[in-house]
Scaffold this active site. Structure first.
Site, PDB file in Angstrom:
ATOM      1  N   CYS A 198      66.041 -57.741   7.494  1.00 53.62           N
ATOM      2  CA  CYS A 198      67.180 -58.325   8.222  1.00 53.62           C
ATOM      3  C   CYS A 198      68.119 -57.219   8.740  1.00 53.62           C
ATOM      4  CB  CYS A 198      67.896 -59.367   7.358  1.00 53.62           C
ATOM      5  SG  CYS A 198      68.978 -60.445   8.337  1.00 53.62           S
ATOM      6  N   GLU A 250      62.185 -62.204   0.698  1.00 59.98           N
ATOM      7  CA  GLU A 250      62.633 -62.260  -0.702  1.00 59.98           C
ATOM      8  C   GLU A 250      63.428 -63.532  -1.016  1.00 59.98           C
ATOM      9  OE1 GLU A 250      66.325 -60.681   1.351  1.00 59.98           O
ATOM     10  OE2 GLU A 250      64.184 -60.840   1.717  1.00 59.98           O
ATOM     11  N   HIS A 280      63.634 -62.959   5.867  1.00 63.46           N
ATOM     12  CA  HIS A 280      63.910 -62.657   4.452  1.00 63.46           C
ATOM     13  C   HIS A 280      62.743 -63.087   3.566  1.00 63.46           C
ATOM     14  CE1 HIS A 280      68.149 -61.388   4.453  1.00 63.46           C
ATOM     15  NE2 HIS A 280      68.313 -62.224   5.462  1.00 63.46           N
TER      16      HIS A 280
END
Length: 244
Positions: free
Chosen positions: A101, A191, A189
């Site tokens: 990001c 994660e 993202h």
């Protein structure tokens, strides 16, 4: 530290929310849960608070991960300028770097690309990204289209010279890029859990960064789709630990 184990550093560009701290041990915990494997050492530098690795520490690490942030990658805060210098140094040392990001955008800027607001506005939710046909991950048996959680209104508008787009979406032309074999940026993202995104939507709403009707619509949409977290995890680990 485990002898012979690889060593990685997370360059933390975000302030942990109380929720993420309590539930996940902060964003450091979120990244370690996704990327860390047996025998490795993971450290964190809170670069947004001015905490950077010393020159003699940099060489100890096999790879670096740059996180998301509430700041703009085109900003000139002191820590951002310091981070740009560090990234240029890491590139010259051919260190492996994964940017997520804000991390993806700041990498592009450090290497000579341009970042800025996405004319399409915010992209929040689960987005389908299309891996380019020169798929560097074909050995991983990853599908050509992946669903990834996104939460951004900035983007890389111009790639650094010699960089290559490796994924795109309807809203964002540069969803992923590679630079040499040692640097990769991901706008989404990998994660994040949907739970983290739901809390982030509330934070953005509380800060008046998005309007309530949009927040409601995004939350409703989230219920209907799942990110390809396992495929994305495989892709990130394969890059960080094996190169492109």
């Amino acid at each position: 530290m485990a002898m012979g184990g690889k060593r990685f550093a997370i360059l933390l560009c975000a302030e942990d929310s109380d929720y993420v701290k309590k539930k996940y041990g902060g964003y450091f915990g979120v990244f370690v849960r996704m990327l860390a494997e047996e025998g490795e050492t993971w450290d964190v530098y809170r670069v947004a608070s001015g905490e950077f690795p010393e020159d003699d520490e940099i060489g100890l690490f096999d790879g670096f991960v740059i996180t998301g942030s509430c700041n703009d990658a085109h900003g000139n805060d002191v820590w951002i300028c310091k981070l740009l210098n560090l990234l240029k140094k890491l590139d010259s040392m051919k260190k492996t770097i994964l940017g997520i990001c804000f991390g993806h955008q700041i990498l592009a800027r450090a290497l000579g690309g341009k970042t800025g607001r996405n004319v399409a506005g915010w992209d929040i939710g689960v987005t389908a990204i299309h891996l380019s046909s020169s798929n560097h991950f074909s050995s991983l048996k990853i599908p050509a289209t992946l669903s990834v959680i996104e939460c951004h209104r900035d983007e890389v508008c111009e790639l650094p010279p010699k960089a290559e787009v490796i994924a795109w979406s309807e809203k964002t032309g540069i969803e992923m890029f590679k630079y040499g074999n040692h640097i990769m940026g991901i706008q989404g993202h990998p994660e994040y859990t949907k739970d983290i995104l739901l809390h982030l939507i509330d934070r953005l709403l509380n800060r008046d960064l998005i309007v309530e009707s949009y927040a409601k619509e995004m939350k409703a949409k989230l219920g209907t789709c799942e990110p390809d977290r396992e495929a994305l995890r495989k892709l990130c680990i394969s890059f960080l630990k094996g190169g492109l």
